[in-house]
Design a protein around this motif. Structure first.
Motif, PDB file in Angstrom:
ATOM      1  N   THR A   1       0.836  -1.204   0.000  1.00 38.32           N
ATOM      2  CA  THR A   1       0.000   0.000   0.000  1.00 38.32           C
ATOM      3  C   THR A   1       0.869   1.252   0.000  1.00 38.32           C
ATOM      4  O   THR A   1       0.609   2.207  -0.743  1.00 38.32           O
ATOM      5  CB  THR A   1      -0.923   0.004   1.233  1.00 38.32           C
ATOM      6  N   LEU A   2       1.920   1.253   0.814  1.00 36.80           N
ATOM      7  CA  LEU A   2       2.823   2.402   0.852  1.00 36.80           C
ATOM      8  C   LEU A   2       3.535   2.583  -0.481  1.00 36.80           C
ATOM      9  O   LEU A   2       3.725   3.710  -0.953  1.00 36.80           O
ATOM     10  CB  LEU A   2       3.839   2.228   1.982  1.00 36.80           C
ATOM     11  N   ARG A   3       3.927   1.468  -1.101  1.00 36.11           N
ATOM     12  CA  ARG A   3       4.553   1.571  -2.424  1.00 36.11           C
ATOM     13  C   ARG A   3       3.577   2.184  -3.427  1.00 36.11           C
ATOM     14  O   ARG A   3       3.946   3.056  -4.206  1.00 36.11           O
ATOM     15  CB  ARG A   3       4.995   0.183  -2.917  1.00 36.11           C
ATOM     16  N   GLU A   4       2.344   1.727  -3.401  1.00 33.51           N
ATOM     17  CA  GLU A   4       1.349   2.250  -4.335  1.00 33.51           C
ATOM     18  C   GLU A   4       1.127   3.744  -4.146  1.00 33.51           C
ATOM     19  O   GLU A   4       0.987   4.492  -5.121  1.00 33.51           O
ATOM     20  CB  GLU A   4       0.032   1.484  -4.160  1.00 33.51           C
ATOM     21  N   VAL A   5       1.096   4.190  -2.897  1.00 30.67           N
ATOM     22  CA  VAL A   5       0.937   5.618  -2.629  1.00 30.67           C
ATOM     23  C   VAL A   5       2.137   6.391  -3.162  1.00 30.67           C
ATOM     24  O   VAL A   5       1.987   7.444  -3.797  1.00 30.67           O
ATOM     25  CB  VAL A   5       0.757   5.871  -1.116  1.00 30.67           C
ATOM     26  N   ALA A   6       3.341   5.872  -2.922  1.00 36.24           N
ATOM     27  CA  ALA A   6       4.548   6.541  -3.398  1.00 36.24           C
ATOM     28  C   ALA A   6       4.560   6.639  -4.917  1.00 36.24           C
ATOM     29  O   ALA A   6       4.884   7.700  -5.482  1.00 36.24           O
ATOM     30  CB  ALA A   6       5.791   5.799  -2.900  1.00 36.24           C
ATOM     31  N   VAL A   7       4.212   5.563  -5.591  1.00 33.68           N
ATOM     32  CA  VAL A   7       4.191   5.559  -7.055  1.00 33.68           C
ATOM     33  C   VAL A   7       3.155   6.555  -7.576  1.00 33.68           C
ATOM     34  O   VAL A   7       3.439   7.328  -8.510  1.00 33.68           O
ATOM     35  CB  VAL A   7       3.892   4.137  -7.585  1.00 33.68           C
ATOM     36  N   ARG A   8       1.994   6.548  -6.975  1.00 34.35           N
ATOM     37  CA  ARG A   8       0.909   7.433  -7.432  1.00 34.35           C
ATOM     38  C   ARG A   8       1.289   8.905  -7.275  1.00 34.35           C
ATOM     39  O   ARG A   8       1.177   9.694  -8.221  1.00 34.35           O
ATOM     40  CB  ARG A   8      -0.358   7.119  -6.648  1.00 34.35           C
ATOM     41  N   ILE A   9       1.744   9.271  -6.082  1.00 32.16           N
ATOM     42  CA  ILE A   9       2.037  10.687  -5.833  1.00 32.16           C
ATOM     43  C   ILE A   9       3.283  11.132  -6.592  1.00 32.16           C
ATOM     44  O   ILE A   9       3.308  12.235  -7.162  1.00 32.16           O
ATOM     45  CB  ILE A   9       2.185  10.937  -4.325  1.00 32.16           C
ATOM     46  N   ALA A  10       4.318  10.300  -6.613  1.00 29.59           N
ATOM     47  CA  ALA A  10       5.528  10.677  -7.350  1.00 29.59           C
ATOM     48  C   ALA A  10       5.234  10.820  -8.839  1.00 29.59           C
ATOM     49  O   ALA A  10       5.808  11.686  -9.513  1.00 29.59           O
ATOM     50  CB  ALA A  10       6.629   9.646  -7.117  1.00 29.59           C
TER      51      ALA A  10
END
Length: 266
Positions: free
Chosen positions: A3-12
């Protein structure tokens, strides 16, 4: 972690789109100020991107702290904290050189557990989650099987201050005869990803900040790289500011070569 990876990918990814747009719409990149030296620049793109990242984190991960290059943040390492470099490679960005990134990592108690590095010029997206591997555009990454330092391609970076940069150049001169060759891109996050991809066999640099390596170092580690992060707990003669990232087969030789070159003293 995913989930944290997905958030990082989305926002970045959203931040990378903004960085590219700001660069394309401005004549010079720009509204340029300086920080530690006249060569250490910050642009309107850096500030706009960090603001966007902070706003999106507040929406998607409310209440979690953020440390950013431009706006700072809480220094305490405890708990979950997001670490953002809005534009890593600002000088490249300033000149229109298409090698820069947006870097975003989630750290728990100072250790990276998820992160993404996105290249605005290409859209290429590097990501990792602790214990779950590293990817570039969905494809798994693995470091090289290099076994000899004399056949290894090594990356490095230089400081903004001229005196320190000259000392780093002296280290490079000592290393050049011991490696295949050296590369300097000016973007530590992407150099670390390059080790993960096997484009480099190793990378080292003194004086990086946490936002420079928080995401890229995790990508490299999850791709199998040996990693020495900056910190005070080493007794190897390289000091507390040295980062070394390398394929396991050349890590020992590279570390020894850096020690012999007195690389940590710069």
């Amino acid at each position: 972690m995913e989930t944290l990876r997905e958030v990082a990918v989305r926002i970045a990814g959203e931040a990378a789109d903004l960085a590219r747009t700001v660069r394309a719409e401005s004549v010079t990149g720009r509204a340029v100020d300086t920080k530690s030296t006249e060569t250490d620049v910050v642009t309107q793109g850096d500030r706009a991107v960090e603001r966007l990242v902070r706003e999106r984190l507040a929406e998607l991960r409310p209440g979690e702290s953020v440390l950013g290059e431009e706006e700072g943040g809480a220094a305490a390492l405890e708990g979950l904290r997001w670490v953002v470099d809005p534009i890593d490679g600002t000088v490249n960005y300033l000149y229109g050189y298409p090698w820069y990134s947006v870097s975003l990592a989630a750290q728990v108690d100072g250790r990276s557990v998820a992160g993404a590095v996105v290249e605005p010029a290409t859209g290429r997206t590097w990501s990792a989650a602790a214990g779950r591997g590293a990817l570039v555009d969905g494809q798994p990454l693995r470091v090289t099987g290099a076994q000899r330092l004399d056949l290894a391609l090594i990356g490095t970076g230089f400081a903004y201050a001229a005196e320190r940069r000259s000392a780093q150049a002296a280290v490079v001169a000592r290393l050049l005869g011991q490696v295949r060759d050296l590369r300097r891109s000016g973007v530590a996050s992407l150099d670390l990803c390059a080790v993960a991809a096997g484009w480099l066999d190793g990378f080292y640099e003194v004086g990086l900040n946490r936002w420079d390596w928080a995401a890229g170092a995790l990508v490299a580690a999850e791709a199998g790289a040996a990693l020495r992060l900056p910190g005070p707990d080493f007794a190897d003669g390289l000091g507390d500011g040295m980062l070394v990232c390398a394929a396991p087969g050349v890590n020992r030789e590279l570390t020894e070569a850096l020690q012999a070159a007195d690389a940590g003293a710069v």
